[in-house]
Design an enzyme around this catalytic site. Structure first.
Site, short mmCIF file in Angstrom:
data_model
loop_
_atom_site.label_atom_id
_atom_site.label_comp_id
_atom_site.label_asym_id
_atom_site.label_seq_id
_atom_site.Cartn_x
_atom_site.Cartn_y
_atom_site.Cartn_z
N LYS A 165 0.86 -1.19 0.00
CA LYS A 165 0.00 0.00 0.00
C LYS A 165 0.89 1.22 0.00
O LYS A 165 2.05 1.15 0.44
CB LYS A 165 -0.89 0.01 1.25
CG LYS A 165 -2.13 0.85 1.10
CD LYS A 165 -3.20 0.13 0.30
CE LYS A 165 -4.45 0.95 0.13
NZ LYS A 165 -5.54 0.17 -0.44
P1 NAD Z 1 -13.15 7.79 -3.18
O1 NAD Z 1 -12.21 8.85 -2.78
O2 NAD Z 1 -13.60 7.68 -4.58
O3 NAD Z 1 -14.50 7.89 -2.28
C1 NAD Z 1 -14.49 8.00 -0.90
C2 NAD Z 1 -15.83 8.59 -0.49
O4 NAD Z 1 -15.92 8.60 0.93
C3 NAD Z 1 -16.04 10.03 -0.96
O5 NAD Z 1 -17.39 10.21 -1.35
C4 NAD Z 1 -15.77 10.83 0.32
O6 NAD Z 1 -16.41 12.10 0.32
C5 NAD Z 1 -16.37 9.88 1.32
N1 NAD Z 1 -15.97 10.14 2.69
C6 NAD Z 1 -14.75 10.46 3.18
N2 NAD Z 1 -14.84 10.69 4.51
C7 NAD Z 1 -16.14 10.49 4.84
C8 NAD Z 1 -16.87 10.58 6.05
N3 NAD Z 1 -16.26 10.93 7.18
N4 NAD Z 1 -18.20 10.31 6.03
C9 NAD Z 1 -18.81 9.95 4.88
N5 NAD Z 1 -18.18 9.85 3.71
C10 NAD Z 1 -16.86 10.13 3.70
O7 NAD Z 1 -12.48 6.44 -2.66
P2 NAD Z 1 -12.79 4.95 -3.11
O8 NAD Z 1 -11.76 4.52 -4.08
O9 NAD Z 1 -14.23 4.80 -3.43
O10 NAD Z 1 -12.45 4.16 -1.76
C11 NAD Z 1 -13.40 4.09 -0.69
C12 NAD Z 1 -12.98 2.99 0.27
O11 NAD Z 1 -12.91 1.76 -0.44
C13 NAD Z 1 -11.60 3.18 0.91
O12 NAD Z 1 -11.63 2.64 2.22
C14 NAD Z 1 -10.70 2.33 0.03
O13 NAD Z 1 -9.53 1.89 0.70
C15 NAD Z 1 -11.63 1.18 -0.28
N6 NAD Z 1 -11.28 0.43 -1.48
C16 NAD Z 1 -11.22 1.04 -2.70
C17 NAD Z 1 -10.94 0.29 -3.82
C18 NAD Z 1 -10.94 0.88 -5.21
O14 NAD Z 1 -10.82 0.13 -6.18
N7 NAD Z 1 -11.10 2.18 -5.37
C19 NAD Z 1 -10.68 -1.08 -3.71
C20 NAD Z 1 -10.76 -1.68 -2.44
C21 NAD Z 1 -11.07 -0.90 -1.34
#
Ligand code: NAD
Length: 418
Positions: free
Chosen positions: A109
């Site tokens: 990571k």
């Molecule tokens: P992203 O940045 O596209 O979206 C994150 C969302 O969470 C945004 O809408 C943001 O405003 C919101 N957010 C942040 N803090 C918040 C809070 N306190 N309350 C409510 N909403 C809040 O990110 P993403 O890529 O969608 O990733 C989201 C999660 O999924 C993370 O934990 C990431 O590690 C995990 N993840 C992502 C992927 C991927 O392929 N993108 C894969 C596996 C896991």
């Protein structure tokens, strides 16, 4: 019993679940010490001149946790809360995740502690390129392959690939999650959300759920959350509440998931979406639904708010959204939890497909990508469920970790590492 604090770090969360599974497997302490610590940790300085005219110094991290099963793989996050312990925790989660999915990678990571969502595009580009310059020596298609995570996206991956290419020649397989125009894979952007939906479809029959009677709440309407909601809606489910970092909304009659995604993509806040009632983040947790999808940051469902949840199933899109005590409270309430370490593997699985396509300079169509993703997600789910039946009283989470740990141990022993 796990502790009652609301603030539990990702590091504590992942280590707690690792220990539960390692206890179950009887992994000796010396081997645990190897599996808990990272193979390599890189910390770099990223100075950038911002539009205020001043140089700001950010810290960048790349942690390579375990490479017994293949090249290191894992996303890069740009967020002010990024620190070494968080990156360590997320890197180890990737080791178990790739093993559970059965794809030939280890776990890594990365992150930079910058407020990317408040910076200008040119500033984010400067940080992306500077970070790549500092860590390129430990990356490469057979060494370590980053991907997007919170606040990074296909554009950031394009800048990073370009920067790597200046030193090594055009090397698309050095990062995944790239734009389609630069050898990205069809289906990658939606893959994590789509993977969650495959697991909903696997779990639904045994829970007596049908799509037309499934109400969905999404915490964090970003990449993962919005794609999960849109694909659930295509199945016939109804999105009844959603949030982002700046607010939350509900509408019991249903929120149009596609329209909300367009609104957010155009720079709108979730709370400004027309036709829905604005609610607080705590109220979002309490909205009655069948499926709750945490898709924001780690530790957001904790001892002090877990009792508010009013759902049948939690499908963890975010990494480490549920603290150990919250996990206990929800399990006692009879909530079925599909854990992050298997549920959100769709992104890394399609990253694997992207890497494989790049190495062959070949492209699969989207249907092929989605079908292959479905096969892998279903297989992982069924294997983990079978383990919970063999080892009675084990949760999906502990069974999944145990499966991941066993596979990594087998690879490490076969290589002669341990
Ligand atoms: P992203 O940045 O596209 O979206 C994150 C969302 O969470 C945004 O809408 C943001 O405003 C919101 N957010 C942040 N803090 C918040 C809070 N306190 N309350 C409510 N909403 C809040 O990110 P993403 O890529 O969608 O990733 C989201 C999660 O999924 C993370 O934990 C990431 O590690 C995990 N993840 C992502 C992927 C991927 O392929 N993108 C894969 C596996 C896991």
């Amino acid at each position: 019993m796990a502790d009652d604090r609301a603030e539990v770090s990702n590091f504590e969360i992942v280590n707690h679940y690792f220990d539960l599974a390692a206890d179950r497997l009887g992994v000796p302490e010396d081997i645990r010490a190897v599996l808990r610590s990272a193979y390599r940790e890189v910390q770099v300085q990223i100075p950038v001149r911002l539009s205020d005219g001043k140089i700001h110094v950010y810290s960048g991290y790349r942690v390579q946790h375990n490479g017994a099963r293949g090249p290191y793989k894992g996303g890069i996050r740009f967020h002010p809360e990024v620190d070494l312990d968080e990156v360590r925790a997320l890197a180890s989660l990737m080791t178990w995740k790739t093993a559970i999915a059965g794809i030939p990678f280890g776990g890594a990571k990365g992150g930079v502690n910058c407020p990317a969502d408040e910076l200008e595009r040119s500033e984010v580009q400067a940080i992306s390129r500077s970070f790549m310059d500092k860590i390129e020596k430990v990356l490469g298609p057979t060494r370590d392959i980053p991907a997007p995570d919170v606040n990074t996206n296909a554009q950031v991956m394009a800048w990073m690939m370009d920067e790597y290419g200046k030193l090594h020649g055009h090397t698309p397989a050095v990062v995944t999650g790239k734009p389609i125009s630069l050898e990205g894979s069809y289906g990658r952007e939606a893959a994590t959300g789509r993977g969650l939906v495959y697991l909903y479809r696997e779990a639904a029959p045994s829970l007596g759920l049908t799509p037309s009677e499934t109400r969905v709440v999404v915490q964090g309407y970003g990449n993962v959350g919005s794609w999960a909601a849109r694909i659930m809606q295509q199945l016939g489910c109804r999105l009844v509440a959603a949030s982002d970092a700046r607010g939350a909304i509900r509408h019991d009659g249903g929120i149009d998931a596609d329209a909300l995604a367009e609104h957010v993509a155009a720079g709108g806040r979730v709370a400004e979406f027309p036709g829905a009632e604005e609610i607080s983040p705590e109220e979002l947790l309490a909205v009655e639904c069948e499926v709750f999808i945490p898709a924001a940051l780690g530790g957001m469902i904790h001892a002090q708010n877990a009792d508010l949840l009013n759902c049948r199933v939690i499908i963890e899109g975010a990494n480490s959204p549920t603290t150990p005590r919250a996990d206990e409270i929800l399990t006692e309430k009879g909530v079925f939890i599909v854990p992050d370490v298997m549920a959100n593997a769709g992104g890394v699985v399609v990253s694997y497909f992207e890497w494989a396509q790049n190495l062959q300079h070949f492209r699969w169509d989207e249907r092929e990508v989605n079908d292959k993703l479905g096969t892998i997600m279903r297989r992982a789910y069924r294997e983990v469920v079978a383990r919970t039946k063999e080892d009675e009283g084990t949760s999906l989470r502990v069974a999944a970790y145990a499966m991941g740990i066993e596979r990594v141990l087998e690879a490490a022993r076969t290589r002669g590492y341990i």
